[in-house]
Design a protein around this motif. Structure first.
Motif, PDB file in Angstrom:
ATOM      1  N   LEU A  86     -15.445 -10.898 -34.723  1.00  9.84           N
ATOM      2  CA  LEU A  86     -14.193 -11.642 -34.597  1.00  9.84           C
ATOM      3  C   LEU A  86     -13.637 -11.560 -33.187  1.00  9.84           C
ATOM      4  N   GLY A  87     -13.885 -12.590 -32.417  1.00 11.41           N
ATOM      5  CA  GLY A  87     -13.368 -12.664 -31.060  1.00 11.41           C
ATOM      6  C   GLY A  87     -14.224 -11.935 -30.045  1.00 11.41           C
ATOM      7  N   LEU A  88     -13.966 -12.229 -28.785  1.00  8.94           N
ATOM      8  CA  LEU A  88     -14.669 -11.580 -27.678  1.00  8.94           C
ATOM      9  C   LEU A  88     -13.760 -10.516 -27.075  1.00  8.94           C
ATOM     10  N   ASP A  89     -14.305  -9.333 -26.889  1.00  9.13           N
ATOM     11  CA  ASP A  89     -13.573  -8.198 -26.318  1.00  9.13           C
ATOM     12  C   ASP A  89     -12.382  -7.756 -27.165  1.00  9.13           C
ATOM     13  N   THR A  90     -12.360  -8.157 -28.441  1.00  5.22           N
ATOM     14  CA  THR A  90     -11.245  -7.795 -29.321  1.00  5.22           C
ATOM     15  C   THR A  90     -11.291  -6.332 -29.755  1.00  5.22           C
ATOM     16  N   VAL A  91     -12.378  -5.650 -29.458  1.00  7.09           N
ATOM     17  CA  VAL A  91     -12.436  -4.205 -29.702  1.00  7.09           C
ATOM     18  C   VAL A  91     -11.280  -3.528 -28.964  1.00  7.09           C
ATOM     19  N   ASN A  92     -10.873  -4.089 -27.833  1.00  2.00           N
ATOM     20  CA  ASN A  92      -9.790  -3.524 -27.020  1.00  2.00           C
ATOM     21  C   ASN A  92      -8.418  -3.601 -27.703  1.00  2.00           C
ATOM     22  N   LEU A  93      -8.301  -4.417 -28.747  1.00  2.00           N
ATOM     23  CA  LEU A  93      -7.025  -4.509 -29.472  1.00  2.00           C
ATOM     24  C   LEU A  93      -6.834  -3.339 -30.438  1.00  2.00           C
ATOM     25  N   LYS A  94      -7.894  -2.569 -30.652  1.00  2.00           N
ATOM     26  CA  LYS A  94      -7.842  -1.367 -31.501  1.00  2.00           C
ATOM     27  C   LYS A  94      -7.252  -1.652 -32.885  1.00  2.00           C
ATOM     28  N   GLY A  95      -7.636  -2.800 -33.443  1.00  2.00           N
ATOM     29  CA  GLY A  95      -7.212  -3.156 -34.799  1.00  2.00           C
ATOM     30  C   GLY A  95      -5.983  -4.025 -34.884  1.00  2.00           C
ATOM     31  N   ARG A  96      -5.219  -4.138 -33.784  1.00  2.00           N
ATOM     32  CA  ARG A  96      -4.020  -4.980 -33.809  1.00  2.00           C
ATOM     33  C   ARG A  96      -4.422  -6.442 -33.991  1.00  2.00           C
ATOM     34  N   GLY A  97      -3.775  -7.110 -34.939  1.00  2.00           N
ATOM     35  CA  GLY A  97      -4.063  -8.514 -35.204  1.00  2.00           C
ATOM     36  C   GLY A  97      -5.109  -8.727 -36.286  1.00  2.00           C
ATOM     37  N   PHE A  98      -5.595  -7.644 -36.886  1.00  2.00           N
ATOM     38  CA  PHE A  98      -6.614  -7.754 -37.937  1.00  2.00           C
ATOM     39  C   PHE A  98      -6.147  -7.035 -39.196  1.00  2.00           C
ATOM     40  N   GLN A  99      -6.507  -7.594 -40.339  1.00  2.00           N
ATOM     41  CA  GLN A  99      -6.230  -6.951 -41.611  1.00  2.00           C
ATOM     42  C   GLN A  99      -7.477  -7.080 -42.476  1.00  2.00           C
ATOM     43  N   CYS A 100      -7.969  -5.958 -42.980  1.00  2.00           N
ATOM     44  CA  CYS A 100      -9.190  -5.928 -43.776  1.00  2.00           C
ATOM     45  C   CYS A 100      -8.858  -5.973 -45.267  1.00  2.00           C
ATOM     46  N   HIS A 101      -9.633  -6.740 -46.034  1.00  2.00           N
ATOM     47  CA  HIS A 101      -9.408  -6.885 -47.473  1.00  2.00           C
ATOM     48  C   HIS A 101     -10.570  -6.373 -48.322  1.00  2.00           C
ATOM     49  N   VAL A 102     -11.569  -5.775 -47.687  1.00  2.00           N
ATOM     50  CA  VAL A 102     -12.730  -5.244 -48.420  1.00  2.00           C
ATOM     51  C   VAL A 102     -13.022  -3.833 -47.932  1.00  2.00           C
ATOM     52  N   GLN A 103     -13.969  -3.189 -48.575  1.00  2.00           N
ATOM     53  CA  GLN A 103     -14.367  -1.853 -48.132  1.00  2.00           C
ATOM     54  C   GLN A 103     -15.886  -1.769 -48.071  1.00  2.00           C
ATOM     55  N   THR A 104     -16.361  -0.823 -47.306  1.00  2.00           N
ATOM     56  CA  THR A 104     -17.792  -0.597 -47.174  1.00  2.00           C
ATOM     57  C   THR A 104     -18.388  -0.307 -48.550  1.00  2.00           C
ATOM     58  N   GLY A 105     -19.537  -0.929 -48.812  1.00  2.00           N
ATOM     59  CA  GLY A 105     -20.221  -0.753 -50.083  1.00  2.00           C
ATOM     60  C   GLY A 105     -19.833  -1.771 -51.142  1.00  2.00           C
ATOM     61  N   GLN A 106     -18.818  -2.550 -50.864  1.00  2.00           N
ATOM     62  CA  GLN A 106     -18.346  -3.540 -51.839  1.00  2.00           C
ATOM     63  C   GLN A 106     -19.282  -4.744 -51.875  1.00  2.00           C
ATOM     64  N   HIS A 107     -19.639  -5.198 -53.086  1.00  2.00           N
ATOM     65  CA  HIS A 107     -20.444  -6.408 -53.248  1.00  2.00           C
ATOM     66  C   HIS A 107     -19.481  -7.577 -53.396  1.00  2.00           C
ATOM     67  N   VAL A 108     -19.682  -8.622 -52.608  1.00  2.00           N
ATOM     68  CA  VAL A 108     -18.787  -9.780 -52.618  1.00  2.00           C
ATOM     69  C   VAL A 108     -19.583 -11.069 -52.778  1.00  2.00           C
ATOM     70  N   LYS A 109     -18.923 -12.062 -53.314  1.00  5.93           N
ATOM     71  CA  LYS A 109     -19.520 -13.392 -53.428  1.00  5.93           C
ATOM     72  C   LYS A 109     -19.187 -14.181 -52.174  1.00  5.93           C
ATOM     73  N   ALA A 110     -20.029 -15.145 -51.844  1.00  8.38           N
ATOM     74  CA  ALA A 110     -19.731 -16.046 -50.728  1.00  8.38           C
ATOM     75  C   ALA A 110     -18.357 -16.659 -50.975  1.00  8.38           C
ATOM     76  N   GLY A 111     -17.523 -16.686 -49.937  1.00  5.14           N
ATOM     77  CA  GLY A 111     -16.179 -17.243 -50.048  1.00  5.14           C
ATOM     78  C   GLY A 111     -15.096 -16.214 -50.314  1.00  5.14           C
ATOM     79  N   THR A 112     -15.474 -14.947 -50.538  1.00  4.40           N
ATOM     80  CA  THR A 112     -14.499 -13.880 -50.753  1.00  4.40           C
ATOM     81  C   THR A 112     -13.766 -13.574 -49.443  1.00  4.40           C
ATOM     82  N   LEU A 113     -12.462 -13.352 -49.517  1.00  4.30           N
ATOM     83  CA  LEU A 113     -11.676 -12.993 -48.338  1.00  4.30           C
ATOM     84  C   LEU A 113     -12.089 -11.606 -47.850  1.00  4.30           C
TER      85      LEU A 113
END
Length: 164
Positions: A86-113
């Motif tokens: 998501l974006g170029l050089d956005t690692v420098n934002l340290k998470g600002r401007g992003f919100q995660c809705h899933v977790q590692t290991g979660q199985h999701v269907k195409a189209g899941t937020l």
């Protein structure tokens, strides 16, 4: 005899990767970052987003989420490793401007937020909000076709591929 041989060959149908965001799809070669435009990490396509939602481009498992929320890795049910960056050089934002809705290991269907990104906050920080969708294990792909033009997250085909 040749027609009989075809009966026993495995069908090589095309699979699809959907656009993770609404916007405009462009070729990787148009991305102003040599790692992505040079396909160092793999091949794929990019979306210049006009919306904040980032949807799963395939049905599969969330393998990794960057601690800075600027990238997520998935493994599709057919074994492709897909990086959504998501974006170029956005690692420098340290998470600002992003919100995660899933977790590692979660199985999701195409189209899941998966994530939400504040495109305007990223632009305000002087960064490019382009979203990259990269297949990182290209040795598993025999043919890859990317599409350009308008995209609707979770509905528009961004890439089609045939497995090796």
């Amino acid at each position: 005899m040749n027609s009989q041989m075809k009966l026993f060959q495995k069908s090589q149908s095309a699979h699809v990767i959907l656009a993770p965001q609404t916007g405009r799809a462009v070729a990787l070669t148009e991305i102003p970052d040599p790692v992505f435009s040079g396909k160092v990490l793999g091949d794929g396509a990019a979306v210049i987003p006009c919306g904040s939602q980032v949807l799963a481009p395939v049905t599969g498992t969330v393998v990794q989420i960057a601690s800075t929320l600027h990238a997520i890795c998935m493994e599709s049910d057919d074994g492709l490793d897909i990086l959504i960056h998501l974006g170029l050089d956005t690692v420098n934002l340290k998470g600002r401007g992003f919100q995660c809705h899933v977790q590692t290991g979660q199985h999701v269907k195409a189209g899941t937020l998966l994530m939400e990104m504040d495109v305007e906050q990223i632009r305000s920080a002087g960064l490019n909000p382009v979203t990259l969708c990269i297949i990182t294990n290209m040795e598993c792909v025999r043919e890859l076709t990317s599409y350009t033009g308008k995209t609707e997250a979770g509905n528009t085909v961004l890439l089609s591929y045939v497995r090796s």
